[in-house]
Write a protein that holds these residues in place. Structure first.
Motif, mmCIF file in Angstrom:
data_model
loop_
_atom_site.group_PDB
_atom_site.id
_atom_site.type_symbol
_atom_site.label_atom_id
_atom_site.label_comp_id
_atom_site.label_asym_id
_atom_site.label_seq_id
_atom_site.Cartn_x
_atom_site.Cartn_y
_atom_site.Cartn_z
ATOM 1 N N ARG A 30 0.836 -1.195 0.000
ATOM 2 C CA ARG A 30 0.000 0.000 0.000
ATOM 3 C C ARG A 30 0.870 1.244 0.000
ATOM 4 O O ARG A 30 0.468 2.314 -0.441
ATOM 5 C CB ARG A 30 -0.858 0.019 1.291
ATOM 6 N N LEU A 31 2.065 1.073 0.574
ATOM 7 C CA LEU A 31 2.927 2.218 0.825
ATOM 8 C C LEU A 31 4.371 1.771 0.599
ATOM 9 O O LEU A 31 4.757 0.687 1.019
ATOM 10 C CB LEU A 31 2.746 2.649 2.294
ATOM 11 N N LEU A 32 5.141 2.621 -0.089
ATOM 12 C CA LEU A 32 6.544 2.284 -0.333
ATOM 13 C C LEU A 32 7.431 3.323 0.344
ATOM 14 O O LEU A 32 7.250 4.532 0.154
ATOM 15 C CB LEU A 32 6.823 2.249 -1.842
ATOM 16 N N LEU A 33 8.371 2.841 1.167
ATOM 17 C CA LEU A 33 9.303 3.730 1.858
ATOM 18 C C LEU A 33 10.666 3.593 1.192
ATOM 19 O O LEU A 33 11.164 2.480 1.001
ATOM 20 C CB LEU A 33 9.412 3.334 3.335
ATOM 21 N N LEU A 34 11.258 4.721 0.816
ATOM 22 C CA LEU A 34 12.569 4.681 0.160
ATOM 23 C C LEU A 34 13.555 5.463 1.020
ATOM 24 O O LEU A 34 13.418 6.664 1.213
ATOM 25 C CB LEU A 34 12.478 5.286 -1.244
ATOM 26 N N ASP A 35 14.549 4.753 1.552
ATOM 27 C CA ASP A 35 15.476 5.366 2.498
ATOM 28 C C ASP A 35 16.807 5.682 1.818
ATOM 29 O O ASP A 35 17.690 4.835 1.754
ATOM 30 C CB ASP A 35 15.685 4.404 3.684
ATOM 31 N N GLU A 36 16.932 6.903 1.313
ATOM 32 C CA GLU A 36 18.161 7.352 0.646
ATOM 33 C C GLU A 36 18.670 6.308 -0.330
ATOM 34 O O GLU A 36 19.832 5.882 -0.268
ATOM 35 C CB GLU A 36 19.226 7.684 1.688
ATOM 36 N N VAL A 37 17.796 5.922 -1.240
ATOM 37 C CA VAL A 37 18.108 4.777 -2.098
ATOM 38 C C VAL A 37 19.202 5.062 -3.114
ATOM 39 O O VAL A 37 19.710 4.135 -3.748
ATOM 40 C CB VAL A 37 16.853 4.271 -2.836
#
Lengths: 281, 248
Positions: free
Chosen positions: B159-166
């Motif tokens: 539902r939700l995508l988290l991108l951590d300093e990709v």
């Protein structure tokens, strides 16, 4: 398109080749010199004739071989069961030791007590206790001395293997576990599919070390009266006063270790290659 | 538009350090929110708290109106609905690209292996990596690994995508391919929270930019406003430093 090497490259190649030939020559010569010295030192010793007869007698080797091979078969069977048992036990204990949470406190404590205790107890003492103490209880259904001896080996080696597995599990970077958990895998799924495969691959060499070591120690069950290769050799020696059977048994053990080591080296190498350098297709 | 993610007064400390200080943030469906701010401002910690990889010290997180930081919530079930991609890719080195991607569908969602593989290959094809399906991650460039990591997160249909300093661990020439992929995801309507140092990218892709400072959202608004005419002196200071470093 063909490439014509420059004169600098040709010069380098020629130099490297001459160095390689020289290295091979020096290596062969130094090996020959050392080998000759050893042979001269041993065969030139005053007691060599006596030692040769008592340790390297072809006749004694031939006559003792069948009974030693019988004993070796027992070693092999025991090794297979003990190795499997110790690996399973070690892995189980390692997994229990990595559990977190209050519920598992007694489990962790028992697992710790086990690895502390059984790494400390000399195998021979454990063998005496299990092979002589347990039958002494005269309980019905007491297993044979062979099984009890095998249990002593599994218990001792399981404690060492547990620590090897635990070191492997802890060497896998926490980010791997985080990545697995972030995909929705449970603790056990992350352990089973992500952490353990990497951990086992990393500790394969020390695990193998313990297997080779176990291969020699399984013979200690002869303390309980069963006849393994070393005990068979001892019986032969006692009858003839010729020590050759010991040498025969020793050589057989070395021959047994070689394939085990070779196979594991190959497996480890293949896994490393697949991951870093090659592709499977 | 419905709210997908709602963080209410999040508080997180690491020892004596207060990393999140009553931080609140709402993300609507199909919205792309970018978190900017100096290192240590709490961007990564916020993402890790949302994915329940860190325990929060106070506050609450809500996903589709459901309280996911409650004491009786099964974190495994929550994480199945949230994808996260890390700075350091974190692909599983002992598995092929295809196995990396199908692990969760097969083991967690009980998708038949064939079906999972087909879907993985389709997603890989979309980012031009279908030829790498049987390779091991270490054989791939950083940009390729990161795109595989994004596919691995997407295959669960989160539902939700988290991108951590990709893109922080990537060589400059490899950053573009990853950013293009994220831009495409925005086009498909994926709801995303992105922590990044790429200000140009933040300006293009975000619906909203949040400037984090000392564990709080100090300023939030459309990219043109926050990056163009920041109201807060601290935001201006931060952007000034970024410009001086030649990153804007």
């Amino acid at each position: 398109m063909t490439h014509t090497p420059s004169k600098y490259q040709l010069e380098r190649v020629a130099y490297r080749r001459s160095r390689a030939i020289r290295s091979a020559f020096v290596a062969a010569l130094s090996t020959l010199v050392l080998g000759t010295l050893l042979v001269v030192a041993i065969t030139g010793a005053p007691g060599w004739q006596r030692v040769k007869e008592t340790f390297f007698s072809a006749a004694a080797a031939r006559s003792s071989l069948p009974s030693i091979l019988d004993g070796l078969l027992l070693n092999l069977r025991l090794l297979v069961f003990c190795a499997a048992g110790a690996l399973v036990l070690g892995l189980l204990i390692a997994l229990l030791k990595t559990l977190r949470g209050a519920l598992f406190f007694p489990v962790r404590m028992l697992a710790n007590a086990y690895t502390y205790g059984f790494r400390g107890v000399p195998l021979i003492i454990l063998l005496y206790v299990l092979c002589f103490g347990v039958p002494g209880l005269r309980l019905s259904g007491t297993p044979s001395v062979l099984v009890l001896g095998g249990a002593a080996i599994v218990l001792t080696y399981g404690a060492f293997l547990a620590e090897v597995f635990r070191a492997g599990i802890e060497s896998v970077h926490p980010s791997q576990r985080a990545a697995a958990r972030s995909l929705g895998l449970t603790y056990w799924q992350a352990m089973r599919h992500v952490v353990l495969p990497q951990a086992v691959r990393r500790v394969a060499p020390p695990l193998l070390n313990d297997m080779v070591s176990m291969q020699k120690d399984v013979g200690l069950v002869s303390i309980g009266g069963v006849i393994d290769a070393v005990r068979a050799a001892q019986i032969e020696v006692a009858q003839t006063y010729n020590y050759t059977p010991y040498i025969v048994a020793g050589v057989l053990f070395v021959l047994l270790a070689v394939p085990v080591i070779a196979i594991t080296d190959w497996v480890t190498l293949r896994a490393a290659r697949r991951q870093s350098a090659g592709s499977t297709t | 538009m419905s709210v997908v993610l709602s963080c209410r007064e999040l508080r997180k400390t690491f020892g004596p350090n207060l990393v999140l200080d009553d931080l609140s943030l709402d993300v609507a469906e199909h919205e792309v929110v970018t978190l900017i701010g100096a290192s240590g401002s709490g961007k990564s910690t916020l993402l890790r708290c949302v994915n329940l990889l860190e325990d929060i010290d106070d506050g609450s997180v809500w996903l589709d109106g459901e309280h996911i930081t409650g004491p009786r919530v099964n974190p495994d079930l929550v994480r199945q609905r949230i994808g996260i991609v890390f700075q350091s890719f974190n692909l599983f080195p002992h598995m092929t690209v295809l196995d990396n991607i199908t692990l969760a569908p097969v083991r967690v969602h009980r998708t038949p292996a064939k079906e999972a593989a087909a879907r993985a290959l389709e997603l890989l094809a979309r980012v031009g990596l279908e030829a790498k399906a049987r390779e091991y991650p270490d054989r791939l460039s950083g940009g390729q690994q990161q795109r595989v990591a994004i596919v691995r997160a997407l295959v669960n249909q989160p539902r939700l995508l988290l991108l951590d300093e990709v893109t922080s661990a990537l060589d400059p020439e490899l950053v573009g391919e990853v950013l293009t992929m994220i831009r495409d995801l925005k086009g498909e309507g994926m709801t995303m929270v992105i922590a990044t140092h790429e200000m140009g990218f933040a300006r293009q892709v975000s619906d909203r930019v949040c400037f984090l400072h000392a564990g709080r959202v100090l300023e939030s608004g459309p990219p043109s406003q926050v990056l163009g005419e920041p109201a807060e002196p601290r935001t201006r200071q931060f952007l000034q430093r970024i410009i001086e470093a030649g990153r804007l």
